[in-house]
Design a protein around this motif. Structure first.
Motif, PDB file in Angstrom:
ATOM      1  N   UNK A 296       9.595  11.935  -0.705  1.00 11.36           N
ATOM      2  CA  UNK A 296      10.039  12.746  -1.847  1.00 11.36           C
ATOM      3  C   UNK A 296      10.042  11.924  -3.128  1.00 11.36           C
ATOM      4  N   UNK A 297      10.548  10.678  -3.049  1.00 16.22           N
ATOM      5  CA  UNK A 297      10.596   9.828  -4.243  1.00 16.22           C
ATOM      6  C   UNK A 297       9.206   9.396  -4.680  1.00 16.22           C
ATOM      7  N   UNK A 298       8.275   9.266  -3.725  1.00 19.38           N
ATOM      8  CA  UNK A 298       6.930   8.811  -4.087  1.00 19.38           C
ATOM      9  C   UNK A 298       6.215   9.823  -4.985  1.00 19.38           C
ATOM     10  N   UNK A 299       6.554  11.108  -4.849  1.00 19.01           N
ATOM     11  CA  UNK A 299       5.912  12.114  -5.712  1.00 19.01           C
ATOM     12  C   UNK A 299       6.228  11.896  -7.177  1.00 19.01           C
TER      13      UNK A 299
ATOM     14  N   UNK B 128      10.389 -17.343  -7.589  1.00 18.13           N
ATOM     15  CA  UNK B 128       9.409 -17.112  -8.662  1.00 18.13           C
ATOM     16  C   UNK B 128       8.233 -16.275  -8.144  1.00 18.13           C
ATOM     17  N   UNK B 129       7.733 -16.669  -6.951  1.00 20.26           N
ATOM     18  CA  UNK B 129       6.602 -15.915  -6.407  1.00 20.26           C
ATOM     19  C   UNK B 129       7.007 -14.491  -6.038  1.00 20.26           C
ATOM     20  N   UNK B 130       8.236 -14.339  -5.522  1.00 24.13           N
ATOM     21  CA  UNK B 130       8.692 -12.984  -5.188  1.00 24.13           C
ATOM     22  C   UNK B 130       8.840 -12.121  -6.440  1.00 24.13           C
ATOM     23  N   UNK B 131       9.395 -12.695  -7.512  1.00 24.63           N
ATOM     24  CA  UNK B 131       9.495 -11.944  -8.765  1.00 24.63           C
ATOM     25  C   UNK B 131       8.122 -11.592  -9.307  1.00 24.63           C
ATOM     26  N   UNK B 132       7.189 -12.543  -9.143  1.00 28.28           N
ATOM     27  CA  UNK B 132       5.824 -12.272  -9.597  1.00 28.28           C
ATOM     28  C   UNK B 132       5.202 -11.131  -8.811  1.00 28.28           C
ATOM     29  N   UNK B 133       5.447 -11.138  -7.485  1.00 28.39           N
ATOM     30  CA  UNK B 133       4.898 -10.058  -6.644  1.00 28.39           C
ATOM     31  C   UNK B 133       5.544  -8.725  -7.002  1.00 28.39           C
ATOM     32  N   UNK B 134       6.865  -8.738  -7.263  1.00 26.94           N
ATOM     33  CA  UNK B 134       7.560  -7.490  -7.618  1.00 26.94           C
ATOM     34  C   UNK B 134       7.085  -6.963  -8.964  1.00 26.94           C
ATOM     35  N   UNK B 135       6.810  -7.878  -9.898  1.00 25.83           N
ATOM     36  CA  UNK B 135       6.381  -7.439 -11.228  1.00 25.83           C
ATOM     37  C   UNK B 135       4.981  -6.848 -11.226  1.00 25.83           C
ATOM     38  N   UNK B 136       4.142  -7.268 -10.272  1.00 28.87           N
ATOM     39  CA  UNK B 136       2.780  -6.753 -10.220  1.00 28.87           C
ATOM     40  C   UNK B 136       2.777  -5.308  -9.727  1.00 28.87           C
ATOM     41  N   UNK B 137       1.774  -4.537 -10.132  1.00 30.16           N
ATOM     42  CA  UNK B 137       1.690  -3.149  -9.639  1.00 30.16           C
ATOM     43  C   UNK B 137       1.331  -3.094  -8.163  1.00 30.16           C
ATOM     44  N   UNK B 138       1.470  -1.914  -7.580  1.00 36.03           N
ATOM     45  CA  UNK B 138       1.169  -1.738  -6.157  1.00 36.03           C
ATOM     46  C   UNK B 138      -0.311  -1.992  -5.899  1.00 36.03           C
ATOM     47  N   UNK B 139      -0.599  -2.774  -4.855  1.00 37.95           N
ATOM     48  CA  UNK B 139      -1.970  -3.176  -4.548  1.00 37.95           C
ATOM     49  C   UNK B 139      -2.582  -2.190  -3.554  1.00 37.95           C
ATOM     50  N   UNK B 140      -3.846  -1.921  -3.767  1.00 36.02           N
ATOM     51  CA  UNK B 140      -4.590  -1.044  -2.868  1.00 36.02           C
ATOM     52  C   UNK B 140      -5.332  -1.873  -1.824  1.00 36.02           C
ATOM     53  N   UNK B 141      -6.021  -1.165  -0.924  1.00 36.54           N
ATOM     54  CA  UNK B 141      -6.816  -1.857   0.094  1.00 36.54           C
ATOM     55  C   UNK B 141      -7.942  -2.657  -0.539  1.00 36.54           C
ATOM     56  N   UNK B 142      -8.521  -2.132  -1.579  1.00 38.43           N
ATOM     57  CA  UNK B 142      -9.619  -2.840  -2.245  1.00 38.43           C
ATOM     58  C   UNK B 142      -9.114  -4.148  -2.863  1.00 38.43           C
TER      59      UNK B 142
ATOM     60  N   UNK C 265       4.476   5.180   2.644  1.00 40.24           N
ATOM     61  CA  UNK C 265       5.662   4.968   3.478  1.00 40.24           C
ATOM     62  C   UNK C 265       5.835   3.524   3.912  1.00 40.24           C
ATOM     63  N   UNK C 266       4.869   2.625   3.509  1.00 43.12           N
ATOM     64  CA  UNK C 266       4.920   1.183   3.781  1.00 43.12           C
ATOM     65  C   UNK C 266       4.857   0.894   5.276  1.00 43.12           C
TER      66      UNK C 266
ATOM     67  N   UNK D  69       7.024   4.678  15.187  1.00 46.59           N
ATOM     68  CA  UNK D  69       7.591   4.179  13.912  1.00 46.59           C
ATOM     69  C   UNK D  69       8.084   5.334  13.045  1.00 46.59           C
ATOM     70  N   UNK D  70       7.332   6.438  12.995  1.00 47.91           N
ATOM     71  CA  UNK D  70       7.717   7.576  12.147  1.00 47.91           C
ATOM     72  C   UNK D  70       8.964   8.272  12.685  1.00 47.91           C
ATOM     73  N   UNK D  71       9.019   8.469  14.013  1.00 46.73           N
ATOM     74  CA  UNK D  71      10.141   9.211  14.596  1.00 46.73           C
ATOM     75  C   UNK D  71      11.430   8.399  14.618  1.00 46.73           C
ATOM     76  N   UNK D  72      11.335   7.071  14.494  1.00 44.79           N
ATOM     77  CA  UNK D  72      12.539   6.248  14.444  1.00 44.79           C
ATOM     78  C   UNK D  72      13.309   6.431  13.148  1.00 44.79           C
ATOM     79  N   UNK D  73      12.603   6.705  12.053  1.00 48.00           N
ATOM     80  CA  UNK D  73      13.238   6.725  10.728  1.00 48.00           C
ATOM     81  C   UNK D  73      12.757   7.944   9.941  1.00 48.00           C
ATOM     82  N   UNK D  74      12.872   9.129  10.502  1.00 49.01           N
ATOM     83  CA  UNK D  74      12.341  10.332   9.865  1.00 49.01           C
ATOM     84  C   UNK D  74      13.074  10.646   8.568  1.00 49.01           C
ATOM     85  N   UNK D  75      14.408  10.596   8.577  1.00 51.49           N
ATOM     86  CA  UNK D  75      15.164  10.938   7.363  1.00 51.49           C
ATOM     87  C   UNK D  75      14.876   9.965   6.234  1.00 51.49           C
ATOM     88  N   UNK D  76      14.829   8.672   6.561  1.00 56.46           N
ATOM     89  CA  UNK D  76      14.528   7.669   5.535  1.00 56.46           C
ATOM     90  C   UNK D  76      13.138   7.877   4.953  1.00 56.46           C
TER      91      UNK D  76
END
Length: 676
Positions: free
Chosen positions: A117-120, A293-307, A72-73, A104-111
């Motif tokens: 749902x999309x994350x699944x 350029x850096x933003x495009x690079x960050x967007x192109x990279x896969x999602x980063x984990x805590x590790x 949920x970011x 934070x969760x109750x402010x934007x429950x529908x979003x």
């Protein structure tokens, strides 16, 4: 914090939670109850998380919640140490951690529900590169990515259709209504034609009617053109007024200025524009390009984990440590010649920063000036529409300037008087302070004399007696005045009361008659109200019975409709399954080998054979790895020892260089002392 808790309690008391909390009961919740509440809110966002936290371990609960919050970011506040504290607080059910998450969760429950749902379907499954070398796995992965993209497009179309507010039922109703209107109009035209055919000279009358309609349309178009031309004329007059004002300003500027000053202004403007074009705008464009350029690079990279984040932070710490070491080495090998250049560099950088700051201030001032000019034009146009005068004449402007000058002189005089009064007030304050100090000194001296004479406190007692006698005399005077005032006030009140009684006597008589009328009307009104209440009660009972009957019929209709839809869905699914079974049987029984290959059974048989062959290859590869494992581990150990040996040699060499440089500096310092 209080507003945050109030918001959380209000949201939890609404649908679909309905917890019936207040501020005290919510604040007194135990850590386990807080965790369960957070799990319920997450379960409302994603039904998979509707779990009883008592049936799972705390580590599993924290891991599950952290995974969903990452999807949920949600960004916990603070640094890496704060993140570890956040995880610990989530495990222990700390209020300082869970309350911001709930807010934070109750402010934007529908979003967040949509995002979960999309994350699944859109959280990509990472497949190792060695598995992608297999053609079958690569094909499945490609199909998986294509399906994901197709799902994205379908979801976007679905959202757009929802926003558009159109539905197929409404469109069909509109189409059917328009078709009915079309039929009705066609019938009406036929009837009118039949009626007109019986009239003499109907063709000529129809021609005249066509001409009349065309002339009316032309009249409407001419009226519209007239309105447009009026608006264009109004805008042209406004532009003319603005041009005249600008012309007057330019004439005034030209009259009061010289060619040298105009040339100087133009040179300043050219220098400023050239600075913007050559230095400021290119540097801003370069910085924007790098950030993009850096933003495009960050967007192109896969999602980063805590590790991954922890690994990047450790790498950043290592790079910072290396930078600090290099800076220390540079400071050790520092030369005087470089100090001069560094001083000049610092001055140049300071001047460039000041130049950029002034250019930004000038740009902001120009933008503000342009916005103020637009506002002035809007106000002048509004004043023109309201019939006011927006531009002062030369004489009026001179009078206005003279008034301002006279007011300015008066203001300066008043300001000078205030300054004189302020100075005099300061002098008086200082004088008062000196007199107070002198009075205190005299009092101390007087007390010392009284103590010597044995009558200490005499002066204080005498002053108190005088003060008390003065207060008593003042109180006696005030009492006398108060008694006189009270006697006069009593006389006035008595006179006013008698006057009011005399004036109110006829009014009281009328009021008695009105009271009797009011009582009669009140009785009549009570009787009418009883009749009204009985009638309303009867109607309410009838209405409630009809509402219950209608509600029952509506529920029955909805139930029957849902049953009908369910049966249709089941029927459709069975038809699809039957069709698929027929196609499979047809392909399996077909003598054509190409048709047989399309059968699901043949496809799964081929996949099983491929997987068995792949398993054989992997077992052979595992056997080879096991046979060469011992020698490879021994060789890896030898290389590690060799690497440690080379690192030790490098550290020894760096220490020797540092010691030699420090010794050289000490020797040079000793020589300088000897010279001095």
């Amino acid at each position: 914090m209080g507003d945050q808790i109030q918001f959380i309690v209000e949201k939890l008391n609404q649908e679909p939670f309905r917890k019936n909390y207040n501020l005290i009961s919510f604040d007194s919740l135990e850590p386990l109850q807080l965790l369960q509440l957070l799990s319920d809110v997450l379960g409302e966002i994603d039904p998979k998380h509707a779990v009883d936290v008592r049936e799972e371990l705390p580590e599993q609960t924290a891991k599950r919640m952290l995974n969903l919050l990452g999807i949920l970011k949600y960004k916990p506040p603070g640094t890496v140490s704060d993140l570890s504290a956040f995880r610990q607080g989530l495990v222990t059910g700390s209020k300082a951690v869970i309350h911001p998450v709930l807010h934070w969760l109750l402010q934007r429950t529908n979003e967040l529900r949509t995002r979960a749902y999309l994350a699944r379907f859109l959280v990509k499954l990472e497949v190792p590169a060695e598995f992608l070398q297999d053609d079958t796995v690569a094909d499945f992965n490609k199909q998986y990515e294509e399906l994901m993209e197709a799902f994205k497009n379908l979801h976007k179309e679905h959202e757009q259709l929802k926003i558009s507010g159109l539905s197929t039922a409404e469109i069909r109703r509109d189409i059917s209504a328009m078709e009915e209107e079309k039929d009705q109009l066609a019938k009406r035209v036929e009837r009118l034609k039949k009626r007109v055919e019986t009239v003499q000279n109907h063709q000529r009358m129809l021609e005249i009617a066509r001409q009349l309609r065309s002339e009316k349309e032309r009249e409407e178009s001419l009226a519209q053109q007239k309105q447009e031309q009026k608006s264009q004329l109004f805008h042209a007059e406004q532009r003319l007024q603005r041009a005249q004002v600008q012309l007057k300003e330019m004439q005034h500027v030209v009259a009061d200025s010289k060619p040298e000053s105009l040339m100087k202004k133009l040179e300043e403007e050219i220098n400023f524009n050239s600075y913007l074009v050559t230095e400021k705008i290119p540097s801003e464009m370069e910085s924007k390009k790098t950030s993009v350029y850096y933003l495009e690079k960050v967007v192109a990279e896969p999602a980063m984990t805590r590790a991954d984040l922890s690994a990047l932070e450790s790498e950043l710490d290592e790079v910072n440590a290396q930078m600090n070491q290099l800076i220390e080495k540079r400071m050790i090998t520092y030369e005087p010649a470089d100090s001069k250049f560094s001083m000049y560099r610092q001055q140049a950088s300071i001047i460039s920063r000041k130049k950029e700051a002034k250019a930004e201030e000038l740009q902001a001032a120009k933008e503000e000036l342009s916005s103020l000019e637009r506002q002035r034009e809007q106000k002048s146009s509004q004043a023109h529409q309201l019939g006011g005068s927006e531009i002062l004449t030369e004489d009026e402007f001179k009078q206005y300037v003279n008034k301002l000058r006279s007011k300015n002189t008066i203001y300066k005089k008043k300001r000078q008087e205030i300054a004189e009064i302020t100075a005099e007030y300061g002098i008086l304050q200082r004088t008062e302070e000196l007199l107070r100090q002198r009075h205190e000194a005299i009092q101390q001296h007087l007390q010392a004399i009284e103590e010597k004479k044995g009558i200490s406190g005499y002066s204080y007692t005498q002053e108190e007696l005088e003060r008390v006698s003065a207060v008593k005399s003042e109180m006696d005077e005030v009492k006398g005045q108060t008694l006189d005032n009270m006697s006069e006030m009593v006389k006035k009140l008595n006179a006013m009361v008698t006057e009011k009684k005399a004036s109110l006597a006829p009014v009281i008589k009328e009021l008695r008659q009105l009271r009797q009328n009011c009582q009669e009307l009140t009785q009549e009104r009570d009787e009418k109200k009883i009749q009204y209440d009985s009638c309303v009660a009867g109607l309410e009972t009838n209405r409630s019975a009809l509402e219950q009957e209608v509600q029952g019929l509506l529920e029955e209709c909805a139930q029957e409709e849902s049953n009908y839809r369910y049966i249709n869905c089941v029927k459709r699914n069975l038809e699809i399954q039957l069709q698929r079974a027929k196609e499979e049987m047809k392909a399996y029984v077909s003598p054509d080998p190409q048709e047989r290959r399309k059968a699901v059974r043949e496809q799964y048989t081929r996949i099983i054979l491929d997987q068995e062959n792949l398993g054989k290859k992997l077992r052979e590869k595992q056997k080879v790895v096991r046979e060469s494992h011992g020698s490879n581990m021994k060789q890896m150990k030898m290389w590690q020892d060799f690497e440690q040996l080379m690192e030790c040699k490098r550290d020894c060499f760096l220490k020797q260089q540092n010691q030699a440089a420090i010794g050289q500096i000490i020797q040079e310092g000793g020589k300088d002392r000897l010279v001095l």
